[in-house]
Design a protein around this motif. Structure first.
Motif, PDB file in Angstrom:
ATOM      1  N   UNK A 197      11.554  17.898  -7.282  1.00 35.24           N
ATOM      2  CA  UNK A 197      10.369  18.815  -6.834  1.00 35.24           C
ATOM      3  C   UNK A 197       9.067  18.104  -6.701  1.00 35.24           C
ATOM      4  N   UNK A 198       9.049  16.881  -7.275  1.00 38.73           N
ATOM      5  CA  UNK A 198       7.830  16.169  -6.991  1.00 38.73           C
ATOM      6  C   UNK A 198       7.943  15.763  -5.561  1.00 38.73           C
ATOM      7  N   UNK A 199       9.029  15.220  -5.204  1.00 39.32           N
ATOM      8  CA  UNK A 199       9.202  14.821  -3.700  1.00 39.32           C
ATOM      9  C   UNK A 199       9.055  15.874  -2.871  1.00 39.32           C
ATOM     10  N   UNK A 200       9.674  17.018  -3.239  1.00 38.25           N
ATOM     11  CA  UNK A 200       9.263  18.078  -2.043  1.00 38.25           C
ATOM     12  C   UNK A 200       7.783  18.790  -1.936  1.00 38.25           C
ATOM     13  N   UNK A 201       7.299  19.106  -3.160  1.00 41.61           N
ATOM     14  CA  UNK A 201       6.070  19.851  -3.235  1.00 41.61           C
ATOM     15  C   UNK A 201       4.693  18.963  -3.350  1.00 41.61           C
ATOM     16  N   UNK A 221      -1.458  18.101 -11.127  1.00 39.76           N
ATOM     17  CA  UNK A 221      -1.206  17.458 -12.409  1.00 39.76           C
ATOM     18  C   UNK A 221      -0.153  16.371 -11.953  1.00 39.76           C
ATOM     19  N   UNK A 222       0.682  16.232 -11.183  1.00 44.87           N
ATOM     20  CA  UNK A 222       1.734  15.275 -11.037  1.00 44.87           C
ATOM     21  C   UNK A 222       1.412  13.967 -10.507  1.00 44.87           C
ATOM     22  N   UNK A 223       2.261  12.983 -11.062  1.00 45.29           N
ATOM     23  CA  UNK A 223       1.828  11.581 -10.587  1.00 45.29           C
ATOM     24  C   UNK A 223       1.939  11.150  -9.357  1.00 45.29           C
ATOM     25  N   UNK A 224       3.105  11.859  -8.639  1.00 46.10           N
ATOM     26  CA  UNK A 224       3.171  11.427  -7.298  1.00 46.10           C
ATOM     27  C   UNK A 224       2.169  12.125  -6.430  1.00 46.10           C
ATOM     28  N   UNK A 225       1.676  13.168  -6.667  1.00 42.88           N
ATOM     29  CA  UNK A 225       0.529  13.643  -5.893  1.00 42.88           C
ATOM     30  C   UNK A 225      -0.563  12.680  -6.049  1.00 42.88           C
ATOM     31  N   UNK A 226      -1.004  12.191  -7.094  1.00 43.46           N
ATOM     32  CA  UNK A 226      -1.959  11.092  -7.271  1.00 43.46           C
ATOM     33  C   UNK A 226      -1.747  10.085  -6.419  1.00 43.46           C
ATOM     34  N   UNK A 227      -0.527   9.393  -6.372  1.00 40.08           N
ATOM     35  CA  UNK A 227      -0.173   8.290  -5.490  1.00 40.08           C
ATOM     36  C   UNK A 227      -0.417   8.812  -4.177  1.00 40.08           C
ATOM     37  N   UNK A 228       0.078   9.884  -3.445  1.00 37.18           N
ATOM     38  CA  UNK A 228       0.205  10.179  -2.353  1.00 37.18           C
ATOM     39  C   UNK A 228      -1.324  10.412  -1.677  1.00 37.18           C
ATOM     40  N   UNK A 229      -2.073  11.075  -2.465  1.00 38.29           N
ATOM     41  CA  UNK A 229      -3.449  11.105  -2.120  1.00 38.29           C
ATOM     42  C   UNK A 229      -4.031   9.788  -2.039  1.00 38.29           C
ATOM     43  N   UNK A 230      -3.779   8.830  -2.746  1.00 39.60           N
ATOM     44  CA  UNK A 230      -4.640   7.400  -2.726  1.00 39.60           C
ATOM     45  C   UNK A 230      -4.165   6.896  -1.628  1.00 39.60           C
ATOM     46  N   UNK A 231      -2.867   6.905  -1.338  1.00 40.79           N
ATOM     47  CA  UNK A 231      -2.339   6.357   0.062  1.00 40.79           C
ATOM     48  C   UNK A 231      -2.844   6.940   1.367  1.00 40.79           C
ATOM     49  N   UNK A 232      -2.806   8.168   1.350  1.00 47.50           N
ATOM     50  CA  UNK A 232      -3.099   9.124   2.439  1.00 47.50           C
ATOM     51  C   UNK A 232      -4.500   8.848   2.690  1.00 47.50           C
ATOM     52  N   UNK A 233      -5.501   8.986   1.516  1.00 47.02           N
ATOM     53  CA  UNK A 233      -7.035   8.757   1.856  1.00 47.02           C
ATOM     54  C   UNK A 233      -7.098   7.281   2.326  1.00 47.02           C
ATOM     55  N   UNK A 234      -6.520   6.376   2.121  1.00 42.79           N
ATOM     56  CA  UNK A 234      -6.549   4.692   2.432  1.00 42.79           C
ATOM     57  C   UNK A 234      -6.188   4.880   3.961  1.00 42.79           C
ATOM     58  N   UNK A 235      -5.051   5.521   4.267  1.00 43.95           N
ATOM     59  CA  UNK A 235      -4.563   5.217   5.649  1.00 43.95           C
ATOM     60  C   UNK A 235      -5.379   6.142   6.833  1.00 43.95           C
ATOM     61  N   UNK A 236      -6.088   7.244   6.271  1.00 42.22           N
ATOM     62  CA  UNK A 236      -6.766   8.131   7.116  1.00 42.22           C
ATOM     63  C   UNK A 236      -8.308   7.959   6.891  1.00 42.22           C
ATOM     64  N   UNK A 237      -8.517   7.049   5.979  1.00 36.00           N
ATOM     65  CA  UNK A 237      -9.933   6.736   6.022  1.00 36.00           C
ATOM     66  C   UNK A 237     -11.028   7.607   5.144  1.00 36.00           C
ATOM     67  N   UNK A 238     -10.285   8.326   4.469  1.00 37.85           N
ATOM     68  CA  UNK A 238     -11.112   9.232   3.382  1.00 37.85           C
ATOM     69  C   UNK A 238     -11.131   8.606   2.066  1.00 37.85           C
ATOM     70  N   UNK A 239     -12.274   7.807   1.827  1.00 40.15           N
ATOM     71  CA  UNK A 239     -12.301   6.826   0.672  1.00 40.15           C
ATOM     72  C   UNK A 239     -13.473   7.372  -0.352  1.00 40.15           C
ATOM     73  N   UNK A 240     -13.402   7.782  -1.603  1.00 45.59           N
ATOM     74  CA  UNK A 240     -14.350   8.245  -2.246  1.00 45.59           C
ATOM     75  C   UNK A 240     -13.863   7.857  -3.817  1.00 45.59           C
ATOM     76  N   UNK A 241     -14.918   8.390  -4.708  1.00 49.10           N
ATOM     77  CA  UNK A 241     -14.642   8.006  -6.046  1.00 49.10           C
ATOM     78  C   UNK A 241     -13.327   8.689  -6.555  1.00 49.10           C
ATOM     79  N   UNK A 242     -12.814   9.983  -6.087  1.00 53.57           N
ATOM     80  CA  UNK A 242     -11.904  10.240  -6.619  1.00 53.57           C
ATOM     81  C   UNK A 242     -10.668   9.728  -6.579  1.00 53.57           C
ATOM     82  N   UNK A 243     -10.607   8.652  -5.685  1.00 49.98           N
ATOM     83  CA  UNK A 243      -9.472   7.715  -5.583  1.00 49.98           C
ATOM     84  C   UNK A 243      -9.237   6.602  -6.455  1.00 49.98           C
TER      85      UNK A 243
END
Length: 271
Positions: A197-201, A221-243
């Motif tokens: 479910x983490x992988x799919x959602x 609340x899932x850890x994979x979501x946190x990781x995806x948002x970090x990598x996606x933010x870095x690759x797409x240039x959306x960097x902020x304190x939330x990362x």
């Protein structure tokens, strides 16, 4: 005279609840063991690449731009960071669960290691480092492939691999802690049930906004979501304190998992 078989095993207690430099010997042992099983390591490299080619590139031709953190982006640009994070998770999680369980319950590798000056925390730290190396291998290989598709356009993308390593160490700590509580191979169905479910959602293939609010709260609340948002933010240039907060989430998970695994190894092996 007391028989050697009846003598209690004396294991030196070295300072450091999270292991010492001697943990590198555990890494060396695993590297030696995988010399004849290197093909198993490569399988994790190709899985996210196949997903990228089939969904990101193939299906992406039929899908219009999707909502990214900086605005509409191509589907392949949206999926690629998520697959990088997933590759790091899978590489670390599978070896820290299946591999450690097998070495603990069947190969009795850790019993032999404790006959040396190494301690239970050394074993836990060494296995964490090995899982990090394996996850890092997947991350570097996948990033090299992604670069060929022109996804790495933001200057912040150079931090995508370190971010993937953080994801790997976070899931490795979690996986080790969970593996010490497993009683049989059937228990690993629970891990599969949680990872799928983490992988799919976890916004791997779809933006968070397509889900109802209740499911959004679960995903966030899932850890994979946190990781995806970090990598996606870095690759797409959306960097902020939330990362930084997301990175702290994964770092705490790694430290807590290492601490639990160290205590559990000591309880299981020195009982």
């Amino acid at each position: 005279m007391t028989s050697l078989a009846l003598q209690p095993r004396v294991v030196p207690r070295l300072p450091g609840a999270f292991g010492t430099r001697r943990s590198t010997h555990v890494v060396e042992r695993n590297m030696t063991a995988y010399r004849r099983m290197w093909l198993m390591l490569l399988t994790g490299v190709f899985e996210p690449i196949f997903y990228l080619l089939s969904l990101g590139v193939g299906l992406g031709k039929l899908i219009p731009d999707v909502a990214g953190p900086t605005g509409p982006v191509k589907y392949v640009d949206f999926v690629a960071p998520a697959l990088l994070a997933t590759a790091a998770m899978n590489g670390a999680m599978y070896d820290s669960t299946f591999g450690i369980f097998h070495r603990l319950k069947y190969d009795k590798v850790y019993d032999a290691i404790l006959a040396t000056p190494l301690t239970a925390p050394d074993i836990a730290l060494g296995e964490l480092i090995w899982c990090l190396m394996r996850g890092g291998l997947y991350a570097v290989a996948f990033t090299a492939v992604v670069a060929c598709f022109g996804v790495l356009t933001s200057p912040w993308a150079v931090l995508a691999v370190p971010a993937a390593l953080l994801i790997g160490v976070g899931f490795a700590g979690l996986g080790m802690a969970v593996a010490t509580f497993m009683r049989s191979w059937q228990d690993f169905e629970i891990i599969t049930l949680l990872m799928m479910p983490m992988f799919l959602f976890s916004t791997t293939f779809f933006p968070l906004g397509v889900y109802p609010r209740g499911l959004q709260l679960f995903v966030e609340a899932t850890p994979l979501y946190q990781g995806i948002e970090i990598v996606r933010g870095l690759m797409l240039g959306d960097v902020g304190p939330i990362l930084a907060l997301r990175a702290l989430y994964l770092a705490v998970m790694a430290v807590l998992g290492l601490w639990i695994a160290s205590r559990r190894f000591g309880k299981l092996l020195l009982a």
